[in-house]
Motif scaffolding. Structure first.
Motif, PDB file in Angstrom:
ATOM      1  N   ALA A 177      -6.253 -12.172   7.355  1.00  0.00           N
ATOM      2  CA  ALA A 177      -5.056 -11.683   6.661  1.00  0.00           C
ATOM      3  C   ALA A 177      -4.453 -10.539   7.460  1.00  0.00           C
ATOM      4  N   VAL A 178      -3.137 -10.606   7.669  1.00  0.00           N
ATOM      5  CA  VAL A 178      -2.424  -9.516   8.324  1.00  0.00           C
ATOM      6  C   VAL A 178      -1.418  -8.998   7.298  1.00  0.00           C
ATOM      7  N   VAL A 179      -1.575  -7.734   6.910  1.00  0.00           N
ATOM      8  CA  VAL A 179      -0.729  -7.218   5.819  1.00  0.00           C
ATOM      9  C   VAL A 179       0.374  -6.328   6.393  1.00  0.00           C
ATOM     10  N   PHE A 180       1.622  -6.743   6.129  1.00  0.00           N
ATOM     11  CA  PHE A 180       2.793  -6.051   6.684  1.00  0.00           C
ATOM     12  C   PHE A 180       3.487  -5.164   5.662  1.00  0.00           C
ATOM     13  N   GLY A 181       3.178  -5.381   4.385  1.00  0.00           N
ATOM     14  CA  GLY A 181       3.904  -4.633   3.360  1.00  0.00           C
ATOM     15  C   GLY A 181       3.168  -4.755   2.050  1.00  0.00           C
ATOM     16  N   ASN A 182       3.951  -5.044   1.013  1.00  0.00           N
ATOM     17  CA  ASN A 182       3.392  -5.111  -0.319  1.00  0.00           C
ATOM     18  C   ASN A 182       2.390  -6.256  -0.480  1.00  0.00           C
ATOM     19  N   SER A 183       1.256  -5.971  -1.074  1.00  0.00           N
ATOM     20  CA  SER A 183       0.274  -7.014  -1.382  1.00  0.00           C
ATOM     21  C   SER A 183      -0.528  -6.515  -2.574  1.00  0.00           C
ATOM     22  N   THR A 184       0.178  -6.438  -3.715  1.00  0.00           N
ATOM     23  CA  THR A 184      -0.433  -5.761  -4.862  1.00  0.00           C
ATOM     24  C   THR A 184      -0.960  -6.735  -5.898  1.00  0.00           C
ATOM     25  N   ALA A 185      -1.684  -6.190  -6.867  1.00  0.00           N
ATOM     26  CA  ALA A 185      -2.229  -6.932  -8.001  1.00  0.00           C
ATOM     27  C   ALA A 185      -2.983  -8.156  -7.476  1.00  0.00           C
ATOM     28  N   GLY A 186      -2.648  -9.375  -7.940  1.00  0.00           N
ATOM     29  CA  GLY A 186      -3.332 -10.579  -7.474  1.00  0.00           C
ATOM     30  C   GLY A 186      -3.266 -10.679  -5.961  1.00  0.00           C
ATOM     31  N   ARG A 203       2.879   0.903   6.327  1.00  0.00           N
ATOM     32  CA  ARG A 203       3.655  -0.204   5.765  1.00  0.00           C
ATOM     33  C   ARG A 203       2.853  -0.990   4.719  1.00  0.00           C
ATOM     34  N   ALA A 204       1.603  -1.294   5.048  1.00  0.00           N
ATOM     35  CA  ALA A 204       0.798  -2.096   4.125  1.00  0.00           C
ATOM     36  C   ALA A 204       0.559  -1.305   2.841  1.00  0.00           C
ATOM     37  N   LYS A 205       0.652  -2.020   1.730  1.00  0.00           N
ATOM     38  CA  LYS A 205       0.377  -1.394   0.428  1.00  0.00           C
ATOM     39  C   LYS A 205      -0.483  -2.375  -0.335  1.00  0.00           C
ATOM     40  N   VAL A 206      -1.763  -2.073  -0.421  1.00  0.00           N
ATOM     41  CA  VAL A 206      -2.682  -3.006  -1.059  1.00  0.00           C
ATOM     42  C   VAL A 206      -3.428  -2.282  -2.184  1.00  0.00           C
ATOM     43  N   PHE A 207      -2.994  -2.529  -3.406  1.00  0.00           N
ATOM     44  CA  PHE A 207      -3.706  -1.927  -4.550  1.00  0.00           C
ATOM     45  C   PHE A 207      -3.641  -2.864  -5.738  1.00  0.00           C
ATOM     46  N   LEU A 208      -4.597  -2.690  -6.638  1.00  0.00           N
ATOM     47  CA  LEU A 208      -4.579  -3.529  -7.840  1.00  0.00           C
ATOM     48  C   LEU A 208      -3.432  -3.116  -8.745  1.00  0.00           C
ATOM     49  N   GLY A 209      -3.139  -1.802  -8.769  1.00  0.00           N
ATOM     50  CA  GLY A 209      -2.016  -1.317  -9.564  1.00  0.00           C
ATOM     51  C   GLY A 209      -1.357  -0.170  -8.836  1.00  0.00           C
ATOM     52  N   GLY A 210      -0.027  -0.156  -8.789  1.00  0.00           N
ATOM     53  CA  GLY A 210       0.706   0.921  -8.139  1.00  0.00           C
ATOM     54  C   GLY A 210       0.700   2.187  -8.994  1.00  0.00           C
ATOM     55  N   PRO A 211       1.293   3.280  -8.440  1.00  0.00           N
ATOM     56  CA  PRO A 211       1.264   4.571  -9.145  1.00  0.00           C
ATOM     57  C   PRO A 211       1.748   4.514 -10.601  1.00  0.00           C
ATOM     58  N   PRO A 212       2.847   3.795 -10.925  1.00  0.00           N
ATOM     59  CA  PRO A 212       3.280   3.802 -12.330  1.00  0.00           C
ATOM     60  C   PRO A 212       2.239   3.164 -13.243  1.00  0.00           C
ATOM     61  N   LEU A 213       1.625   2.061 -12.765  1.00  0.00           N
ATOM     62  CA  LEU A 213       0.639   1.382 -13.599  1.00  0.00           C
ATOM     63  C   LEU A 213      -0.603   2.251 -13.802  1.00  0.00           C
ATOM     64  N   VAL A 214      -1.010   2.928 -12.726  1.00  0.00           N
ATOM     65  CA  VAL A 214      -2.190   3.808 -12.813  1.00  0.00           C
ATOM     66  C   VAL A 214      -1.911   4.923 -13.817  1.00  0.00           C
ATOM     67  N   LYS A 215      -0.689   5.467 -13.766  1.00  0.00           N
ATOM     68  CA  LYS A 215      -0.308   6.543 -14.694  1.00  0.00           C
ATOM     69  C   LYS A 215      -0.408   6.037 -16.143  1.00  0.00           C
ATOM     70  N   MET A 216       0.096   4.807 -16.354  1.00  0.00           N
ATOM     71  CA  MET A 216       0.060   4.226 -17.694  1.00  0.00           C
ATOM     72  C   MET A 216      -1.383   3.982 -18.147  1.00  0.00           C
ATOM     73  N   ALA A 217      -2.205   3.492 -17.215  1.00  0.00           N
ATOM     74  CA  ALA A 217      -3.558   3.065 -17.583  1.00  0.00           C
ATOM     75  C   ALA A 217      -4.495   4.252 -17.798  1.00  0.00           C
ATOM     76  N   THR A 218      -4.447   5.242 -16.894  1.00  0.00           N
ATOM     77  CA  THR A 218      -5.461   6.309 -16.944  1.00  0.00           C
ATOM     78  C   THR A 218      -4.860   7.706 -16.985  1.00  0.00           C
ATOM     79  N   GLY A 219      -3.551   7.798 -16.789  1.00  0.00           N
ATOM     80  CA  GLY A 219      -2.903   9.102 -16.766  1.00  0.00           C
ATOM     81  C   GLY A 219      -3.004   9.787 -15.408  1.00  0.00           C
ATOM     82  N   GLU A 220      -3.688   9.148 -14.455  1.00  0.00           N
ATOM     83  CA  GLU A 220      -3.879   9.761 -13.128  1.00  0.00           C
ATOM     84  C   GLU A 220      -2.564   9.762 -12.340  1.00  0.00           C
ATOM     85  N   GLU A 221      -2.290  10.872 -11.641  1.00  0.00           N
ATOM     86  CA  GLU A 221      -1.133  10.940 -10.740  1.00  0.00           C
ATOM     87  C   GLU A 221      -1.594  10.458  -9.368  1.00  0.00           C
ATOM     88  N   SER A 222      -0.825   9.587  -8.730  1.00  0.00           N
ATOM     89  CA  SER A 222      -1.248   9.101  -7.410  1.00  0.00           C
ATOM     90  C   SER A 222      -0.012   8.737  -6.597  1.00  0.00           C
TER      91      SER A 222
END
Ligand code: COA
Length: 532
Positions: A177-186, A203-222
């Motif tokens: 896998a070569v990641v050039f940009g967004n590759s979030t969630a699934g 450029r690559a952004k690989v996370f299960l949830g981006g900052p807004p989702l993390v804020k909603m889920a746990t209140g964490e700022e990221s």
């Protein structure tokens, strides 16, 4: 040598007519290919380039060995649907460091590269091809994940994408896998499930949830970088094996990864083979516009096989199916080609025997379609056409040598099945612009519906409206005609692409090369019960 003769008269008016009709159909296909190439259009392409990013096809070009071909697959996916032609994904087979690989690349200019139901079908088909032919998979990733408005169509079946990646790996087929940009969630599971991962810095952004989702889920700022940036994954999480400075660097590193795979094909490439004796250009003038007029598939075979050299099998028996042996770009092939549309009992039995022979000898099979199906009528039913057709379908279904199918003209009814239609898992299936496929011809289908409706009215003692019947017939005919055409069928992924007849030898050569990456071994037994 048994060189095929030709009876094609290129000075003939009928030839010119057939050629003109084929060129008109080709122009429509080319226009549709143009739509796929345009991706999300000028506005999104300019924005993408303005961000210092390369379009999907340019990424593929940099990945491939210079001056090697790329066999693009399913370029017309989603044609005729509400989604962009090409389905926001480019897939195909190309050579990287001398290794044939299955390459997929999201097209981020189309709705952020998000996957719609056709993207999913296309991606799953690509995985199927990689698995069957044991081709390493290289995913060039930049996608907004699921196309959210159509999530109900893709979320549940889409899980197969990630399962496929790990099953490929388990089968010893490398995944990169070569990641050039967004590759979030699934999408994060594309790098997550791949053997080798390269990410582009900043450029690559690989996370299960981006900052807004993390804020909603746990209140964490990221922020993006700490949650899923390339540097973080290369230095901290370990999800990235390689950190690339920019896109060309990422593609260079992908080539190095492939160079170190120690990949060998199951069968070495054959020596260069002689071209056919006749000009491929003439393939434009063989299939008539009206598919009811028969044509000799020998004229096609003579223009695609090495040296036009062909040894027919049972040429005097079951003559509406031509069978025989040839080589194509040096690879041995057994060819089954419909000669006069209808398949009778003799043709079916001949095909079943021929398919068994190819399996005994480990020879791939090529099916050239122009069939209206198995013969109907009292004489034929009494003669056992069902059991004989079933023999052919049994042989095709349980055959283990690779199958390639090309729809040149008609491919109707169970004839489509016996000739290794899509549901019979040919390794590759391509259509010519003249192809048509449906349960039966449009006129026949409209006629059958009308007879059934008339009988139903009579049974109820109701009068039958002949005028309404004529209108209905015309409407049904038009609908079935539209649904039988190659652009429509290709849009639904019922083939791997619509090709220019002149490219048939090249396309089949690339396919044969790909199928020989895996062992070609026929079934020695294991057919179902042949009804005699
Ligand atoms: N589903 C449907 N449409 C989507 C989409 C998605 N997952 N992601 C993007 N799009 C659409 C946008 O609405 C936009 O449409 P518009 O131009 O008609 O307004 C278009 O695609 C381009 O998106 P845009 O955000 O302008 O592109 P970008 O390159 O700046 O950003 C993404 C791309 C993918 C980073 C961003 O769109 C995004 O975060 N999308 C949602 C990702 C997500 O959470 N997906 C769910 C994962 S399961």
């Amino acid at each position: 040598m048994t060189v095929l003769a030709t009876a094609l008269d290129t000075a003939d008016e009928a030839y010119a007519q057939r050629r003109t009709e084929m060129l008109a159909k080709l122009a429509e296909v080319e226009e549709a290919h143009g739509q796929a190439l345009a991706g999300g259009g000028e506005k999104y392409l300019t924005r993408h380039r303005g961000r210092g990013k390369l379009p999907a096809r340019e990424r593929i070009e940099l990945l491939l060995d210079p001056d090697t071909p790329f066999l693009e697959l399913s370029p017309l996916a989603a044609w005729g649907s509400d989604y962009a032609v090409g389905a926001a994904l480019v897939t195909g087979i190309g050579v990287v460091e001398g290794v044939e690989c299955l390459i997929t690349a999201n097209d981020p200019t189309v709705r952020g590269g998000a996957s719609n139901p056709w993207t999913l079908k296309k991606a799953l088909r690509a995985n199927e091809i990689a698995y069957a032919n044991r081709l390493p998979v290289i995913s060039l990733v930049e996608s907004g994940g699921a196309d959210l408005p159509s999530q109900k169509e893709i979320f549940i079946p889409g899980g197969a994408l990630f399962k496929d990646l790990t099953r490929l790996s388990a089968a010893g087929i490398p995944t990169v896998a070569v990641v050039f940009g967004n590759s979030t969630a699934g999408g994060a599971y594309v790098p997550g499930m791949s053997d080798h991962v390269i990410m582009v810095k900043e450029r690559a952004k690989v996370f299960l949830g981006g900052p807004p989702l993390v804020k909603m889920a746990t209140g964490e700022e990221s922020d993006d970088e700490s949650l899923g940036g390339a540097e973080m994954h290369a230095r901290v999480s370990g999800l990235a094996d390689h950190l690339a400075l920019d896109e060309p660097d990422a593609l260079r590193q992908a080539r190095r990864v492939v160079a170190r795979l120690n990949r060998r094909k199951a069968h070495p490439d054959p020596a260069p083979a002689p071209p056919p004796k006749y000009d491929a250009e003439e393939l434009l003038g063989i299939v008539p516009g009206d598919l009811k007029a028969p044509f000799d598939p020998g004229e096609v075979i003579a223009r695609i096989v090495d040296g036009s050299d062909f040894d027919a099998f049972k040429p005097l028996y079951g003559t509406s199916l031509t069978c025989g042996w040839a080589t194509l770009h040096g690879y041995p092939v057994g060819i089954l080609a419909n000669a006069r549309g209808v398949l009778f009992s003799e043709e079916s039995q001949k095909a079943a025997q021929f398919i068994q022979l190819a399996n005994q000898r480990d020879i791939p099979l090529l099916f050239l379609h122009n069939t209206t199906g198995y013969m109907v009528g009292k004489e034929y039913e009494q003669g056992g056409i069902i059991k004989h057709g079933a023999m052919m379908i049994n042989a095709v279904s349980n055959s283990k040598v690779p199958h390639l199918s090309v729809l040149m003209g008609a491919s109707y009814g169970a004839g489509h099945y016996g000739m290794c239609g899509r549901a019979y898992d040919p390794r590759f299936l391509f259509s010519w612009p003249t192809a048509k496929s449906a349960v039966m011809g449009p006129q026949q289908l409209a006629g059958v519906l009308s007879i059934v409706a008339r009988a139903s009215a009579a049974a109820k003692g109701q009068p039958y409206d002949d005028e309404a019947d004529a209108g209905l017939r015309a409407m049904v005919e038009q609908q079935i005609e539209a649904e039988s055409l190659p652009l429509f069928l290709s849009g639904r992924l019922y083939d791997d692409g619509v090709i220019d007849p002149r490219d048939t030898r090249t396309v089949l050569g690339l396919c044969l090369s790909a199928v020989h990456a895996a062992p070609v071994e026929g079934a020695r037994g294991g057919f179902g019960v042949f009804r005699m």
